[in-house]
Scaffold this motif. Structure first.
Motif, short mmCIF file in Angstrom:
data_model
loop_
_atom_site.label_atom_id
_atom_site.label_comp_id
_atom_site.label_asym_id
_atom_site.label_seq_id
_atom_site.Cartn_x
_atom_site.Cartn_y
_atom_site.Cartn_z
N GLY A 24 59.86 71.77 57.06
CA GLY A 24 59.50 70.63 57.52
C GLY A 24 60.65 69.59 57.47
N ALA A 25 61.68 70.10 57.25
CA ALA A 25 62.99 69.00 56.86
C ALA A 25 63.30 68.51 58.27
N ASP A 83 57.77 65.77 58.85
CA ASP A 83 56.80 66.04 59.57
C ASP A 83 55.38 65.49 59.25
N MET A 84 55.44 65.03 58.22
CA MET A 84 54.00 64.81 57.65
C MET A 84 53.81 63.10 57.73
N ILE A 85 55.02 62.62 58.16
CA ILE A 85 54.97 61.33 58.44
C ILE A 85 55.33 60.61 59.76
N ILE A 86 55.85 61.57 60.64
CA ILE A 86 56.28 61.05 61.88
C ILE A 86 56.06 62.44 62.75
N ALA A 130 50.35 62.89 61.88
CA ALA A 130 51.69 63.02 62.30
C ALA A 130 52.11 64.62 62.54
N ASN A 131 51.48 65.68 61.66
CA ASN A 131 51.89 66.75 61.62
C ASN A 131 51.06 67.44 62.80
N CYS A 132 51.71 67.09 64.07
CA CYS A 132 50.94 67.34 65.15
C CYS A 132 52.14 68.36 65.89
N ASN A 173 48.70 70.55 54.14
CA ASN A 173 49.03 71.45 55.20
C ASN A 173 48.69 70.61 56.73
N GLY A 174 49.51 70.80 57.72
CA GLY A 174 48.94 70.37 58.86
C GLY A 174 49.16 71.37 60.00
N ILE A 175 48.92 71.07 61.22
CA ILE A 175 49.00 72.05 62.30
C ILE A 175 50.33 72.66 62.56
N ARG A 176 51.42 71.72 62.42
CA ARG A 176 52.83 71.94 62.78
C ARG A 176 53.32 72.88 61.52
N CYS A 177 52.83 72.78 60.26
CA CYS A 177 52.93 73.56 59.38
C CYS A 177 52.79 75.13 59.51
#
Length: 192
Positions: A24-25, A83-86, A130-132, A173-177
């Motif tokens: 997620g870098a 990707d957890m904050i934007i 944000a992790n969309c 975790n989020g969906i993008r992860c």
């Protein structure tokens, strides 16, 4: 690597030595701009290895954010991945959790005329909206529990497909992860 080879996904680089570059870098801002970051999961050695590869792939601009530190636990704050904050939801429109977005990146986004949609603190810490996943400019998939963030995003005209993300949060975790970058047609460049 076998899985990637099986689906015909080229491996452009394996970060090696003391380099770190977390999955997620990066957050793709536009077709030719990727925001990178430094944190506990990405260091200078990793960035030095990855940046030349991104340049060869046509990325023109790579601003680097600096994330807050995670100490012994998440209670003290911080994030591993950008990707957890934007999350980009449309050309020049992003959802952000400003509590962890460094000032230089805030200034960069404003200088590029971004519309910034603030994620409420409680929704950030519970649902990571944000992790969309962006399907196309103006159409995203976001965790359905982040009701206020979804309302704010929809107010800008962005279509939000809601996804029950409750099963993803056994860790952070989020969906993008889960899906990372989807195979897609090229999108707009930042200056389009």
């Amino acid at each position: 690597l076998r899985f990637l080879a099986k689906i015909n996904c080229p491996v452009l680089l394996t970060v090696h030595g003391k380099g770190l570059f977390g999955g997620g870098a990066s957050v793709q801002i536009a077709e030719d701009v990727i925001m990178l970051f430094k944190s506990v999961s990405t260091n200078d050695d990793g960035l030095e290895q990855v940046i030349p590869v991104l340049r060869r792939c046509g990325v023109k601009e790579m601003p680097i954010a600096h994330l807050t530190t995670i100490y012994d636990h998440f209670d003290s704050g911080g994030e591993f991945h950008l990707d957890m904050i934007i999350g980009i939801v449309d050309l020049r429109t992003a959802v952000i959790y400003p509590g962890y977005l460094d000032f230089q990146m805030f200034k960069w986004l404003k200088s590029k005329r971004f519309n910034l949609i603030e994620i409420p603190k409680d929704e950030h810490h519970q649902f990571y909206p944000a992790n969309c996943v962006i399907l196309e400019p103006g159409k995203i998939i976001m965790t359905s529990e982040a009701k206020e963030t979804i309302r704010r995003v929809r107010e800008t005209g962005v279509e939000v497909i809601e996804f029950d993300g409750s099963g993803l949060r056994s860790g952070a975790n989020g969906i993008r992860c889960v899906v990372m970058q989807l195979v897609r047609d090229p999108g707009p460049r930042l200056e389009d």
